[in-house]
Design a protein around this motif. Structure first.
Motif, short mmCIF file in Angstrom:
data_model
loop_
_atom_site.label_atom_id
_atom_site.label_comp_id
_atom_site.label_asym_id
_atom_site.label_seq_id
_atom_site.Cartn_x
_atom_site.Cartn_y
_atom_site.Cartn_z
N TYR A 105 0.88 -0.97 0.17
CA TYR A 105 0.18 -0.10 0.32
C TYR A 105 0.73 1.00 -0.12
O TYR A 105 0.43 1.97 -0.54
CB TYR A 105 -0.87 -0.21 0.97
N GLY A 106 1.93 1.33 0.84
CA GLY A 106 2.58 2.44 0.79
C GLY A 106 3.48 2.50 -0.48
O GLY A 106 3.62 3.49 -1.15
N GLU A 107 4.28 0.85 -0.94
CA GLU A 107 5.01 1.85 -2.33
C GLU A 107 4.08 1.72 -3.52
O GLU A 107 4.65 3.58 -3.97
CB GLU A 107 5.06 0.25 -2.49
N PHE A 108 2.98 1.32 -3.23
CA PHE A 108 2.25 2.42 -4.80
C PHE A 108 1.71 3.38 -4.75
O PHE A 108 1.31 3.78 -5.37
CB PHE A 108 1.18 0.11 -5.27
N ILE A 109 0.52 3.30 -3.66
CA ILE A 109 -0.49 4.12 -3.18
C ILE A 109 0.20 5.31 -2.88
O ILE A 109 -0.14 6.83 -3.57
CB ILE A 109 -1.55 3.42 -2.46
N GLY A 113 5.48 4.05 -6.38
CA GLY A 113 6.62 3.75 -7.20
C GLY A 113 6.90 2.85 -7.06
O GLY A 113 5.57 1.73 -6.57
N PHE A 114 7.94 2.03 -7.23
CA PHE A 114 7.69 0.51 -7.63
C PHE A 114 9.18 -0.25 -7.43
O PHE A 114 10.15 0.44 -7.82
CB PHE A 114 7.70 0.03 -8.76
N CYS A 115 9.72 -1.10 -6.43
CA CYS A 115 10.82 -2.05 -6.10
C CYS A 115 10.60 -3.38 -6.56
O CYS A 115 10.12 -3.91 -5.90
CB CYS A 115 11.35 -1.37 -4.59
N SER A 116 11.42 -3.65 -7.51
CA SER A 116 11.59 -4.87 -8.04
C SER A 116 11.42 -5.84 -7.23
O SER A 116 11.35 -6.79 -7.55
CB SER A 116 12.67 -5.11 -9.64
N TRP A 117 12.89 -5.82 -5.75
CA TRP A 117 13.37 -6.71 -5.35
C TRP A 117 12.56 -7.08 -3.92
O TRP A 117 12.24 -7.79 -3.78
CB TRP A 117 14.47 -5.91 -4.57
N CYS A 118 11.37 -5.60 -3.91
CA CYS A 118 10.11 -5.86 -3.12
C CYS A 118 9.19 -6.53 -3.46
O CYS A 118 8.64 -7.35 -2.63
CB CYS A 118 9.62 -4.53 -2.67
N VAL A 119 9.60 -7.24 -4.53
CA VAL A 119 7.97 -7.68 -5.04
C VAL A 119 8.36 -9.20 -5.03
O VAL A 119 7.48 -10.04 -4.66
CB VAL A 119 7.96 -7.78 -7.16
N VAL A 120 9.86 -9.39 -5.21
CA VAL A 120 10.76 -10.97 -5.02
C VAL A 120 9.25 -11.28 -3.08
O VAL A 120 9.26 -12.95 -2.97
CB VAL A 120 12.14 -11.23 -4.58
N SER A 121 9.89 -10.45 -1.67
CA SER A 121 8.96 -10.68 -1.06
C SER A 121 7.43 -10.89 -1.43
O SER A 121 7.40 -12.00 -0.47
CB SER A 121 9.49 -9.73 0.22
N ALA A 122 7.60 -9.89 -1.31
CA ALA A 122 5.51 -10.38 -1.41
C ALA A 122 5.21 -11.71 -2.40
O ALA A 122 4.36 -12.00 -2.01
CB ALA A 122 5.27 -9.40 -2.81
N VAL A 123 5.87 -12.01 -3.44
CA VAL A 123 5.36 -13.56 -4.33
C VAL A 123 6.10 -14.30 -3.27
O VAL A 123 4.87 -15.30 -3.40
CB VAL A 123 5.92 -13.01 -5.47
N THR A 124 6.86 -14.42 -2.99
CA THR A 124 6.91 -15.40 -1.73
C THR A 124 6.12 -15.57 -0.67
O THR A 124 6.44 -17.15 -0.29
CB THR A 124 9.07 -15.25 -1.26
#
Length: 143
Positions: A105-109, A113-124
């Motif tokens: 929520y903080g990142e997108f809304i 912004g967008f952090c591709s490294w953070c996506v790894v954790s969210a998917v995991t």
């Protein structure tokens, strides 16, 4: 591969990513490798990169390390059909899912912004939630 092995593998990978991000924040790595133009630095350096004064990446690295240990122990022959490793993993995974929702929520809304490294954790953590639920169903069939 069992659900617990999947959790162990995912937590190992995301734990290493979180450790990399934490080391970057400490200035112990070079430039942050990121596919989005400055997004990772922007998100990591924002207020959402910290929680109660603690680096979110450090929280992730420690959390994933604990999850890795619990999942790995849960794969041992004498514990593979025990419910306590699953309960322990659930106690770690579900709060992490909620924390991840807050961060996304903080990142997108908020930050837009967008952090591709953070996506790894969210998917995991999402996959870990699915796997721990499937593991619980497996255990219920054994009872």
């Amino acid at each position: 591969m069992t659900q617990r092995m999947g959790i162990a593998l995912g937590s190992l990978i995301s734990g290493l990513v979180a450790l990399y991000l934490h080391l970057w924040k400490l200035g112990l790595t070079g430039a942050l490798g990121c596919s989005s133009a400055g997004g990772c630095e922007y998100v990591q350096g924002s207020r959402y990169g910290w929680f109660l004064g603690v680096d979110v990446a450090l929280i992730g690295a420690v959390g994933y390390a604990m999850l890795f240990v619990a999942a790995t122990i849960g794969t041992m022959a004498k514990y593979e059909d025990e419910t306590w490793p699953n309960t322990l993993m659930q106690l770690m995974i579900w709060p992490a899912v909620l924390f991840t929702l807050r961060l996304k929520y903080g990142e997108f809304i908020v930050l837009k912004g967008f952090c591709s490294w953070c996506v790894v954790s969210a998917v995991t953590i999402t996959l870990c939630a699915i796997l721990v639920t499937l593991d619980r169903k497996r255990l219920a069939k054994l009872a």
